[in-house]
Design a protein around this motif. Structure first.
Motif, PDB file in Angstrom:
ATOM      1  N   VAL A   5       0.851  -1.207   0.000  1.00 50.62           N
ATOM      2  CA  VAL A   5       0.000   0.000   0.000  1.00 50.62           C
ATOM      3  C   VAL A   5       0.876   1.242   0.000  1.00 50.62           C
ATOM      4  CG1 VAL A   5      -1.775   1.294   1.253  1.00 50.62           C
ATOM      5  CG2 VAL A   5      -1.879  -1.205   1.193  1.00 50.62           C
ATOM      6  N   PHE A   6       1.912   1.248   0.855  1.00 45.08           N
ATOM      7  CA  PHE A   6       2.854   2.375   0.866  1.00 45.08           C
ATOM      8  C   PHE A   6       3.502   2.544  -0.514  1.00 45.08           C
ATOM      9  CE2 PHE A   6       3.942   1.661   5.663  1.00 45.08           C
ATOM     10  CZ  PHE A   6       2.715   2.188   6.010  1.00 45.08           C
ATOM     11  N   GLY A   7       3.909   1.416  -1.097  1.00 46.23           N
ATOM     12  CA  GLY A   7       4.634   1.458  -2.370  1.00 46.23           C
ATOM     13  C   GLY A   7       3.838   2.104  -3.487  1.00 46.23           C
ATOM     14  N   LEU A  12       4.623   5.728  -5.226  1.00 48.41           N
ATOM     15  CA  LEU A  12       4.834   5.757  -6.668  1.00 48.41           C
ATOM     16  C   LEU A  12       3.983   6.843  -7.307  1.00 48.41           C
ATOM     17  CD1 LEU A  12       6.152   4.347  -9.171  1.00 48.41           C
ATOM     18  CD2 LEU A  12       3.997   3.113  -9.400  1.00 48.41           C
ATOM     19  N   ARG A  13       2.775   6.992  -6.815  1.00 50.89           N
ATOM     20  CA  ARG A  13       1.905   8.052  -7.352  1.00 50.89           C
ATOM     21  C   ARG A  13       2.543   9.421  -7.161  1.00 50.89           C
ATOM     22  NH1 ARG A  13      -3.393   7.927  -4.390  1.00 50.89           N
ATOM     23  NH2 ARG A  13      -4.081   9.351  -6.035  1.00 50.89           N
ATOM     24  N   GLU A  14       3.206   9.609  -6.035  1.00 49.57           N
ATOM     25  CA  GLU A  14       3.860  10.888  -5.793  1.00 49.57           C
ATOM     26  C   GLU A  14       5.042  11.102  -6.737  1.00 49.57           C
ATOM     27  OE1 GLU A  14       5.035  11.300  -1.757  1.00 49.57           O
ATOM     28  OE2 GLU A  14       3.040  10.938  -0.944  1.00 49.57           O
ATOM     29  N   GLY A  69      -3.199  16.860  -2.424  1.00 48.48           N
ATOM     30  CA  GLY A  69      -3.505  16.004  -1.288  1.00 48.48           C
ATOM     31  C   GLY A  69      -3.817  14.586  -1.694  1.00 48.48           C
ATOM     32  N   ALA A  70      -4.483  14.397  -2.852  1.00 51.29           N
ATOM     33  CA  ALA A  70      -4.847  13.058  -3.304  1.00 51.29           C
ATOM     34  C   ALA A  70      -3.627  12.232  -3.674  1.00 51.29           C
ATOM     35  CB  ALA A  70      -5.779  13.158  -4.511  1.00 51.29           C
ATOM     36  N   LYS A  71      -2.508  12.897  -3.926  1.00 53.00           N
ATOM     37  CA  LYS A  71      -1.325  12.191  -4.390  1.00 53.00           C
ATOM     38  C   LYS A  71      -0.462  11.652  -3.243  1.00 53.00           C
ATOM     39  CE  LYS A  71       1.128  13.794  -7.705  1.00 53.00           C
ATOM     40  NZ  LYS A  71       1.136  12.588  -8.514  1.00 53.00           N
ATOM     41  N   TYR A  72      -0.635  12.213  -2.098  1.00 54.54           N
ATOM     42  CA  TYR A  72       0.295  11.872  -1.028  1.00 54.54           C
ATOM     43  C   TYR A  72      -0.218  10.751  -0.141  1.00 54.54           C
ATOM     44  CZ  TYR A  72       3.213  15.889  -2.075  1.00 54.54           C
ATOM     45  OH  TYR A  72       4.051  16.767  -2.689  1.00 54.54           O
ATOM     46  N   VAL A  73       0.676   9.860   0.233  1.00 54.53           N
ATOM     47  CA  VAL A  73       0.394   8.873   1.271  1.00 54.53           C
ATOM     48  C   VAL A  73       0.228   9.646   2.579  1.00 54.53           C
ATOM     49  CG1 VAL A  73       1.317   6.907   2.559  1.00 54.53           C
ATOM     50  CG2 VAL A  73       1.777   7.126   0.114  1.00 54.53           C
ATOM     51  N   LYS A  74      -0.766   9.277   3.368  1.00 56.92           N
ATOM     52  CA  LYS A  74      -1.024  10.000   4.607  1.00 56.92           C
ATOM     53  C   LYS A  74       0.064   9.683   5.631  1.00 56.92           C
ATOM     54  CE  LYS A  74      -5.914  10.038   3.567  1.00 56.92           C
ATOM     55  NZ  LYS A  74      -7.243   9.454   3.842  1.00 56.92           N
ATOM     56  N   ARG A  75       0.894  10.681   5.879  1.00 55.60           N
ATOM     57  CA  ARG A  75       2.077  10.468   6.724  1.00 55.60           C
ATOM     58  C   ARG A  75       1.721  10.081   8.156  1.00 55.60           C
ATOM     59  NH1 ARG A  75       3.500  11.273   1.559  1.00 55.60           N
ATOM     60  NH2 ARG A  75       5.701  11.794   1.310  1.00 55.60           N
ATOM     61  N   ASP A  76       0.635  10.623   8.685  1.00 55.94           N
ATOM     62  CA  ASP A  76       0.254  10.288  10.054  1.00 55.94           C
ATOM     63  C   ASP A  76      -0.060   8.804  10.174  1.00 55.94           C
ATOM     64  OD1 ASP A  76       0.582  12.866  10.860  1.00 55.94           O
ATOM     65  OD2 ASP A  76      -1.534  13.414  10.736  1.00 55.94           O
ATOM     66  N   ALA A  77      -0.757   8.262   9.155  1.00 53.13           N
ATOM     67  CA  ALA A  77      -1.077   6.833   9.166  1.00 53.13           C
ATOM     68  C   ALA A  77       0.190   5.998   9.083  1.00 53.13           C
ATOM     69  CB  ALA A  77      -2.015   6.504   8.001  1.00 53.13           C
ATOM     70  N   VAL A  78       1.129   6.427   8.234  1.00 56.26           N
ATOM     71  CA  VAL A  78       2.407   5.708   8.077  1.00 56.26           C
ATOM     72  C   VAL A  78       3.164   5.669   9.406  1.00 56.26           C
ATOM     73  CG1 VAL A  78       4.645   5.701   6.930  1.00 56.26           C
ATOM     74  CG2 VAL A  78       2.596   6.266   5.627  1.00 56.26           C
ATOM     75  N   LYS A  79       3.273   6.822  10.061  1.00 55.32           N
ATOM     76  CA  LYS A  79       4.008   6.900  11.326  1.00 55.32           C
ATOM     77  C   LYS A  79       3.378   6.012  12.394  1.00 55.32           C
ATOM     78  CE  LYS A  79       5.586  11.658  10.532  1.00 55.32           C
ATOM     79  NZ  LYS A  79       5.383  13.075  10.918  1.00 55.32           N
ATOM     80  N   LYS A  80       2.041   6.041  12.473  1.00 52.38           N
ATOM     81  CA  LYS A  80       1.340   5.246  13.486  1.00 52.38           C
ATOM     82  C   LYS A  80       1.558   3.754  13.262  1.00 52.38           C
ATOM     83  CE  LYS A  80      -3.166   4.858  13.202  1.00 52.38           C
ATOM     84  NZ  LYS A  80      -4.601   5.193  13.264  1.00 52.38           N
TER      85      LYS A  80
END
Length: 527
Positions: free
Chosen positions: A405-407, A411-413, A487-498
């Motif tokens: 999911v992160f990958g 990639l979209r970014e 905003g639609a392009k970025y992975v949500k960093r807060d979710a990643v960190k958690k």
């Protein structure tokens, strides 16, 4: 009391009742396990810990269903290839089937040889350690689920066994080589999963999405991709999901999988031919071609997960059962059918009652998914597990799926040029209109500064006011569009960190809990 307040109270009441109902069903399941264990093993000497272990095993199974199953169906739900209800039904059927049919007669209760049970001084200490490890792993999973963090159930139970093992026999009980493998899997699993998922998505974009005639390209490429997926999943199932029923090596599993891949190629080819007349040459239409593959992937991943990870709930329980019935300790313990059913039913109940939250987290709260991206994640899960097993790399299927999911999100970014150009176009329009607005405001200021105004001056002032209003509306909208597109392009960093934080502390947190529980049990029993 106004209507808004009444509505708020009604909503809160509905949520409370819902939570109460879930808790009630969970407690009823635990009660049923208690009654069954007590009635069927009531005459067994020292059966107290068997009954307690059965309840803790059931509790662990509930939490596996609530947390870990989301990785198998979450991407398909996020991509809207499956509804949440449909995903839960498929996962429930195939998880339970995998657990009962292919869960195996023998479960390795001491995962990957992480502790040397020969150093545990007696049978009672071993039973206490397994009980403590099981409860600690379940409690940690429960906490992770409550904060919306998908974690590895295997790592949770491993942490529990480590903590209880150290408490019972000291630090010498640990196998440091196995611990190093577990630690390395925190990096290897998500990294490999992300790279493989991003690679598949990039291939799809280059070979289909960026082509002028997307449908023609999809007709050529999609059957090949799904044939590869069929081969990968059949091989994955033979090596992992059915390994307790049939024993084959990678080469044999690969050969068996080839006919299935060929059949799927022609079936998908025919499926696309039948749909071509109703499709348009756009990304949305191409996305629909991946839907059958995602449903197929969700089912097989659930089956394999049920076959493998049910051991995280019933493994320690099987060890407790074996120690009590046979007066000894064993790394491998026979698993009675009733224990298999406790694990299978618990996973399904946990999934139905508490799974939707984590399914939504995996499917939509990390990054936006469509069918192509979800397909790439599913491919990454199967391919990475196969690749890692052949290279001897320690991996976690949970971490692989989330890494996938992160990958695709990252990639979209980095590489999705179509979306980059779209954002760039909005940025350029915004800059252009901002300059026009500044120029119009400057002209208006000059005209208003004129002391002796004639009719034409007033007309120009009115026209400038209208012009400024029009440009301001455009600038405001473009500002919103730019934020949304970016905003639609970025992975949500807060979710990643958690999620990463939860991964890193799963083993130590479970270990500390298990050690504390072990000492508590020992203190109570000793009294």
């Amino acid at each position: 009391m106004d209507m808004k307040t009444i509505k708020t109270i009604e909503t809160a009441t509905e949520k409370s009742l819902s939570s109460f109902a879930k808790l009630s069903f969970s407690l009823l399941f635990l009660l049923a396990v208690f009654l069954w264990t007590y009635s069927s093993h009531g005459k067994v000497p020292d059966n107290t810990f068997l009954i307690i272990g059965a309840i803790f095993g059931a509790y662990m199974a509930l939490n596996i269903g609530a947390n870990d199953v989301a990785n198998n169906v979450g991407p398909a739900v996020g991509a809207k290839a499956l509804t949440l209800t449909g995903a839960i039904i498929i996962a429930a059927i195939f998880e339970s089937a995998g657990a009962i049919v292919a869960g195996g007669d023998v479960v390795n209760t001491i995962k990957s040889g992480i502790i040397d049970i020969n150093l545990i001084e007696n049978k009672d200490s071993f039973i206490w350690a397994m009980t403590a490890g099981l409860l600690a792993g379940a409690v940690w999973l429960n906490f992770a689920t409550s904060i919306g963090a998908p974690v590895s159930t295997t790592h949770a139970i491993v942490g529990g066994v480590i903590g209880a093992g150290i408490a019972s026999a000291g630090i010498a009980i640990l196998n440091w080589g196995s611990l190093a493998e577990i630690a390395s899997s925190w990096v290897i699993s998500p990294l490999l999963g992300g790279i493989v998922a991003a690679s598949f998505l990039y291939f799809i974009k280059k070979q289909i999405v960026y082509k002028e005639n997307m449908l023609e390209s999809a007709y050529k490429i999609v059957p090949i991709l799904i044939a590869i997926m069929t081969w990968a999943f059949t091989t994955y199932l033979l090596l992992k999901g059915l390994r307790q029923l049939i024993h084959v090596n990678f080469f044999t599993a690969s050969l068996i999988s080839i006919p299935f891949a060929i059949i799927s190629f022609f079936l998908i080819k025919k499926f696309i031919e039948n749909k071509l007349t109703s499709l348009t040459n756009d990304r949305a239409s191409v996305n629909t071609l991946f839907t059958p593959a995602l449903i197929f992937a969700a089912a097989l991943l659930s089956f394999a997960h049920g076959a493998n990870d049910v051991s995280n709930a019933i493994g320690p329980l099987a060890a407790i059962n074996d120690a009590i019935l046979h007066e000894g300790t064993s790394v491998k313990a026979h698993v009675p059918l009733w224990i298999m059913f406790v694990g299978a039913i618990g996973i399904v109940i946990g999934l139905v009652l508490y799974g939707p939250r984590l399914i939504k987290t995996v499917g939509s709260e990390i990054t936006e998914l469509d069918q192509m991206r979800a397909f790439s994640i599913a491919m990454a899960t199967a391919v990475t597990v196969i690749l890692a097993s052949q290279l001897g790399l320690p991996v976690s299927s949970t971490h692989i799926a989330i890494g996938g999911v992160f990958g695709v999100g990252f990639l979209r970014e980095a590489l999705d040029m179509t979306e980059k150009n779209f954002v760039q176009d909005i940025r350029e329009k915004f800059k252009k209109h901002k300059k026009e607005l500044e120029k119009a405001q400057e002209d208006l200021f000059k005209l208003e500064a004129v002391k002796e105004k004639n009719k034409s001056t007033y007309i120009k002032i009115v026209e400038l006011f209208k012009r400024i209003d029009e440009i301001e509306a455009k600038v405001k909208q473009e500002k919103k569009d730019f934020k949304l597109a970016k905003g639609a392009k970025y992975v949500k960093r807060d979710a990643v960190k958690k999620i990463i934080a939860a991964w890193l502390i799963t083993v130590p947190a479970s270990a500390l809990l298990a050690a504390g529980i072990y000492y508590m049990i020992k203190g109570i029993v000793a009294v």
